[in-house]
Design an enzyme around this catalytic site. Structure first.
Site, PDB file in Angstrom:
ATOM      1  CG  HIS A   1       2.297  -6.374  28.758  1.00  0.00           C
ATOM      2  ND1 HIS A   1       1.033  -5.675  28.909  1.00  0.00           N
ATOM      3  CD2 HIS A   1       2.231  -7.345  29.905  1.00  0.00           C
ATOM      4  CE1 HIS A   1       0.437  -5.867  30.171  1.00  0.00           C
ATOM      5  NE2 HIS A   1       1.075  -6.817  30.718  1.00  0.00           N
TER       6      HIS A   1
ATOM      7  CB  CYS B   1      -4.430  -4.101  24.465  1.00  0.00           C
ATOM      8  SG  CYS B   1      -2.702  -3.269  24.059  1.00  0.00           S
TER       9      CYS B   1
ATOM     10  CB  CYS C   1       0.902  -3.166   9.559  1.00  0.00           C
ATOM     11  SG  CYS C   1      -0.169  -2.836   8.098  1.00  0.00           S
TER      12      CYS C   1
ATOM     13  CB  CYS D   1       0.670  -4.253  13.117  1.00  0.00           C
ATOM     14  SG  CYS D   1       1.826  -2.888  13.296  1.00  0.00           S
TER      15      CYS D   1
ATOM     16  CB  CYS E   1      -1.101  -3.206  20.874  1.00  0.00           C
ATOM     17  SG  CYS E   1      -0.139  -4.215  19.835  1.00  0.00           S
TER      18      CYS E   1
ATOM     19  CB  CYS F   1       5.187   1.190  19.844  1.00  0.00           C
ATOM     20  SG  CYS F   1       4.970   0.065  17.999  1.00  0.00           S
TER      21      CYS F   1
ATOM     22  CB  CYS G   1       6.584   0.065   3.968  1.00  0.00           C
ATOM     23  SG  CYS G   1       5.725  -1.315   4.836  1.00  0.00           S
TER      24      CYS G   1
ATOM     25  CB  CYS H   1       2.608  -7.155   3.177  1.00  0.00           C
ATOM     26  SG  CYS H   1       1.199  -6.336   3.611  1.00  0.00           S
TER      27      CYS H   1
ATOM     28  CB  CYS I   1      -1.313   2.156  18.800  1.00  0.00           C
ATOM     29  SG  CYS I   1      -0.560   2.075  16.931  1.00  0.00           S
TER      30      CYS I   1
ATOM     31  CB  CYS J   1      -4.645  -1.533  31.383  1.00  0.00           C
ATOM     32  SG  CYS J   1      -3.952  -2.892  30.224  1.00  0.00           S
TER      33      CYS J   1
ATOM     34  CB  CYS K   1      -0.919   0.038   1.290  1.00  0.00           C
ATOM     35  SG  CYS K   1      -0.055   0.199   2.908  1.00  0.00           S
TER      36      CYS K   1
ATOM     37  CB  CYS L   1       2.648  -1.135  28.269  1.00  0.00           C
ATOM     38  SG  CYS L   1       1.513   0.124  27.604  1.00  0.00           S
TER      39      CYS L   1
END
Lengths: 287, 469
Positions: free
Chosen positions: A198, A227, A158, A258, A255, A236, A20, A120, A248, A221, A17, A201
Site C-alpha cells: 500500500h 485488496c 506464492c 500471498c 492483492c 511488488c 517457486c 508453503c 497483480c 484503487c 507446486c 502502490c
C-alpha cells in the site's frame, strides 16, 4: 566458473507446486545459468547438488545423492525447501519412501541454514488452509517441533519474486547468516520485505481521494474489491513481476496477501472488502 | 524377473514413483504412485466461490493457467456469465503463452537430457547416464546450446503471460466473467515482439531439434503406446474452439460426453465407493487403505482409461480440427515419416507437442490482431444462492476439468480432475491399469529398464501437483 568452490545448495521439494522453482527460473540478471555457474558476489557462487525438476539423474542415483548429503556434506550446505511439510500422516507425502517431513528435518539438521522458499515452506501456505487436510506446516515450525536449532530464513510469496530469493541468497553469500535483528517477526529479511504494498502502490493516489474501482478492469484503487495491499509486506510495486512487465495490482487484480503468514486463511474470502474494524486490528497487530 | 523402483522420477513436476517388473528383456508390468496428498478440494469447501479462482490456480506452478482457465469456465457456468469477446481473446492469449513456456520447458529441460550425452550440460543438470546416446558430438553441442537458449525463451513466454495476466507463476488476471486487465497499446506491442522472438525460436530451433530427435530415435514411435485418447477441447472464441473435443477409441472419433466421466479409487488411498461422477464425489483420504498404492484417483471415460494431452488433441484435431491444424499436423507427420496413429507413443507425444506449439503461437498472432482495447473485458458477477458449474479445458499436458456446487453462496463441493490424474492413474475397479502403466508394459529394455521407462514416462509431461490436488 564458481562451481568448484561454490556454496553447496540442496533444493528439496515437498508439498508444493514447483511454482517457486519456475519463478526462480524467471530470474534475469542473474539468470538461471548465472546462478548455477557464475560468481554472484566476488569470489562466491553456488554449487547446486540436488534439484528434482532440473537434475539429470533419476531414480536410485538421484535418491542416493539426497541420502548422502547429510552424511558427506554435513555443515557445508544450505538447504532450500520448496513446499510445505505434511505431518498429518506419514503417507501424505514421501520422497524415496521416506516421509517428506522426516527427510526435510534430516537434511535441515546437517545444513548451515535453511532457506524456506515460498509461503508453503515458510508458513504452510495454501495446503495449510483450513481444515489443513494433510497437516501441513512450514520449515520454521517443523524445526521447532523437532528441536533443530538451524537458522531458517523465510522467502515467502506464492510464489516469491525471483529477486527476493536472489537478494536473500547474495546477502547470505556476501555477509554470512543474518543477525536475528535483520529478520522481521515473520522470519523474512527486513531489507527484502521492507514495506507494505500500500505504501508504494501506484494506485495509492486513488485510495487517498477515495476513487475506488467499482469492478474488475476499471480505473481506481482496488480496496473495495478486496485488496490486501495495506496489510501485505512485499516489494511488488517496486520490482513488478516477470522482468518488470506487470504485477497483480497493475493488472487490476486485488492483492491477496500471498507473502504473509496465515495466507490464505487470514485473507479469505479474497474478494471481500475488509471492514474498518478488521483494518484497524490488522494495523494494531503489526504495530 | 526383477522388480525395480524408480523414485523419485526427476525432471517432471512433483512426486512420482514408478515400479516396473522386468522379465526376459521387457517390462511386463508397471505401477505409478502419486506420492503427495494436499487436499485442496477439501480446503475449498465452505469458502466463497471466487476463492476457487485463486486457490485452484495455485494447484500447479508449471501450468497455473490450466486451473485458472478451468476454474473461470466452471465459475462462468455456475454464475451464468459469458465473457465479452475482448475478455475471451485476452484469456486465450494468456493461456496460449502458458503453452509456449510449458512445451519449450518440457522439450529442452525435462525431456531432452534423456537423450543427451553425460557431460553435455553443466553440473547437476548433466544427464545421469551415457546409455543409448545417438547424437553426434556436434549435434549434442548444438542441442545443449539450445537448452540454455530455451531457458530465456521460456522466461520470455512467462513475460507474455504476465503482460496481460499480471504475473507468473500464478497468473491473476483471469476471473469469472472475463479478465481484470485491459492492456495498453504499448503492452500489446511488447507482447507482439516477444511472441515474434519466441516464434523464431520455435521455427528455427525447436521444430528442427524435435525432428532430429524423432529421426535418431524413430524406434520410440513404436514404444509407450496407449491408443484410447480423450480431449475436452479448448481456446473457445465465438462458439468455435481452436482444439475440438472428442474421443478416439479404436482409431474412430466419437463425440465427447462429459456425463461419461467417473472417478474410481479401488487402488487409490481414498475411501468411498467408486466409480463416482465428479459432481457428487465423496472420497475422504484413507492413507492406510489396504490395496491402495497411489494418491492419484482413477478417472475413466465409459469405463476406459484414456490418454490425454498433445497426442489426444492432435488425434482429435486431425479428424475434426481446423484446416490449418490438419495441414500443419500432416506436414510435420510427413517430415517425421510417421503415420497419424504413431502420435500416442513416446516420440509421438513430443511431435504432437511441437506441432501444437507452432499452431498455438500462430493462433496467438491472429488473436492479438483482433484485440479491441476500447471494448469491455469483463462482465459483472453475482453469487447465486445455489448453483452448479463445469469447466472443461486443455492443460498443456491434457484434459482438465473443474466441477463446483454452490449452496448458501459458498462452495459445497469442488472437484478437479487433471490431465495427470488420467495419465498416471493406478488400476481401477475393473483392474485396468492407467495409461502410463499401459504404455510401460511390454516395452523391450536394454538394461534395467530405467532408461526406457524414464523416456516413456516423461513423454507424458506428468504433473503430480495437478494429478493430486
Amino acid at each position: 566458473m564458481a562451481t568448484e568452490k561454490g556454496q553447496k545448495v540442496v533444493w528439496f521439494q515437498a508439498a508444493g507446486c514447483t511454482g517457486c522453482s519456475i519463478s526462480l527460473m524467471n530470474s534475469s540478471y542473474p539468470d538461471l545459468v548465472n546462478l548455477l555457474l557464475d560468481e554472484l558476489v566476488p569470489g562466491k557462487g553456488i554449487t547446486l547438488l540436488f534439484h528434482a525438476t532440473l537434475m539429470g539423474p533419476t531414480g536410485r542415483p538421484a535418491l542416493e545423492l539426497l541420502d548422502r548429503v547429510p552424511r558427506e556434506a554435513a555443515g557445508q550446505y544450505v538447504l532450500v525447501v520448496e513446499g510445505a511439510l505434511p505431518t498429518g500422516h506419514e503417507n501424505f507425502g514421501r520422497v524415496g519412501e521416506v516421509p517428506m517431513a522426516a527427510r526435510a528435518a534430516e537434511l535441515a539438521r546437517k545444513a548451515i541454514a535453511v532457506v524456506a522458499m515460498g509461503s508453503c515452506a515458510s508458513y504452510g501456505g495454501i495446503p495449510a488452509g483450513a481444515p489443513n487436510p494433510a497437516g501441513c506446516i512450514g520449515m520454521g515450525e517443523l524445526l521447532r517441533q523437532e528441536g533443530i536449532g538451524v537458522p531458517v530464513i523465510n522467502v515467502p510469496g506464492c510464489p516469491p519474486h525471483p529477486r527476493w530469493f536472489v537478494e536473500t541468497l547474495v546477502t547470505v553469500l556476501a555477509r554470512g547468516l543474518p543477525a536475528p535483528e535483520e529478520l522481521d517477526d515473520a522470519g523474512r529479511l527486513r531489507n527484502v520485505y521492507s514495506g507494505l504494498i500500500h505504501e508504494h502502490c501506484p494506485r495509492r493516489p486513488d485510495f487517498d481521494v477515495a476513487r475506488f474501482a467499482p469492478y474488475f478492469g476499471e480505473q481506481g484503487c482496488l480496496y473495495e474489491l478486496g485488496c490486501r495491499g495495506p496489510f501485505t509486506n512485499a516489494a511488488c510495486p517496486e520490482h513488478a513481476w516477470n522482468g518488470g512487465v506487470n504485477w497483480c495490482i497493475r493488472a487490476g487484480h486485488p492483492c491477496i496477501g500471498c507473502t504473509e503468514p496465515d495466507f490464505p486463511d487470514r485473507f479469505s474470502p479474497f474478494f471481500r472488502k475488509l471492514s474498518l474494524e478488521e483494518e484497524l486490528m490488522t494495523y494494531r497487530r503489526q504495530g | 524377473m526383477s522388480r525395480l523402483v524408480i523414485d523419485p522420477i526427476t525432471r517432471i513436476e512433483g512426486h512420482l514413483k514408478v515400479e516396473i517388473q522386468v522379465e526376459d528383456g521387457a517390462i511386463t508390468e508397471a505401477r505409478c504412485t502419486g506420492a503427495l496428498y494436499r487436499g485442496l478440494e477439501e480446503i475449498l469447501r465452505g469458502r466463497h466461490p471466487l476463492d476457487a479462482q485463486r486457490i485452484t490456480t495455485r494447484i500447479c506452478g508449471v501450468c497455473p493457467l490450466a486451473h485458472s482457465t478451468a476454474a473461470s469456465l466452471c465459475l462462468d457456468d455456475a454464475l451464468g456469465l459469458s465473457p465479452p469477446r475482448g475478455g475471451q481473446l485476452l484469456r486465450n492469449l494468456i493461456y496460449g503463452a502458458n503453452y509456449l513456456h510449458n512445451h519449450v520447458l518440457h522439450f529442452y529441460h525435462l525431456a531432452l537430457p534423456d537423450y543427451l550425452p553425460a557431460g553435455a550440460l553443466p553440473g547437476a543438470l548433466s544427464p545421469g547416464t551415457d546409455e543409448d546416446r545417438r547424437f553426434s558430438q556436434q549435434e549434442a553441442n548444438r542441442l545443449a546450446g539450445h537448452y540454455l537458449e530455451a531457458l530465456a525463451v521460456r522466461r520470455k513466454a512467462q513475460e507474455l503471460v504476465a503482460l496481460f495476466g499480471g504475473k507468473m507463476p500464478h497468473d491473476m488476471a483471469i476471473v469469472p466473467g472475463g479478465v481484470t486487465y485491459r492492456p495498453t497499446l504499448g503492452e500489446v506491442a511488447a507482447f507482439r515482439f516477444r511472441l515474434k522472438e519466441i516464434m523464431g525460436f520455435i521455427e528455427t530451433s525447436y521444430i528442427p531439434d524435435l525432428l532430429l530427435l524423432a529421426e535418431r530415435y524413430h524406434d520410440y514411435f513404436g514404444l509407450g503406446q496407449v491408443g484410447k485418447l480423450l480431449a475436452y477441447g479448448c481456446f473457445p472464441l465465438e462458439g468455435e474452439r481452436l482444439f475440438p473435443a472428442g474421443v478416439v477409441l479404436g482409431g474412430e472419433l466419437v463425440p465427447f460426453d462429459p456425463g461419461e466421466i467417473r472417478e474410481g479409487f479401488a487402488h487409490s488411498w481414498y475411501s468411498g465407493d467408486g466409480p463416482q461422477p465428479p459432481w457428487a464425489e465423496e472420497a475422504p483420504p484413507a492413507p492406510d487403505k489396504a490395496g491402495g498404492y497411489s494418491w492419484i484417483k482413477a478417472p475413466r471415460y465409459r469405463g476406459e482409461p484414456c490418454e490425454v494431452g498433445p497426442a489426444a488433441r492432435a488425434a482429435v484435431g486431425l479428424r475434426a480440427g481446423t484446416p490449418e491444424f490438419r495441414e500443419l499436423a500432416q506436414d510435420i507427420l510427413r517430415e517425421a515419416d510417421v503415420p497419424p496413429d504413431a502420435l500416442s507413443s513416446a516420440m509421438g507425444r513430443h511431435l504432437a507437442r511441437g506441432m501444437e506449439t507452432l499452431f498455438i503461437a500462430r493462433a496467438m498472432e491472429s488473436w492479438l490482431s483482433q484485440l479491441d482495447l476500447s471494448a469491455p473485458v469483463a462482465t459483472e458477477y453475482r453469487i447465486p444462492q445455489e448453483g452448479r458449474g463445469q469447466g472443461l479445458a486443455e492443460a498443456p499436458r491434457g484434459a482438465v476439468g473443474h466441477w463446483i456446487e454452490i449452496k448458501g453462496r459458498v462452495i459445497a463441493h469442488y472437484q478437479v480432475i487433471a490431465p495427470t490424474t488420467w495419465n498416471a492413474s493406478p488400476r481401477d475397479e475393473a483392474g485396468k491399469p492407467g495409461p502410463i502403466e499401459q504404455a510401460l508394459a511390454g516395452t523391450p529394455v536394454s538394461g534395467d529398464g530405467v532408461l526406457e521407462a524414464g523416456r516413456i514416462v516423461r513423454s507424458f509431461d506428468p504433473c503430480l501437483a495437478c494429478a493430486i490436488q
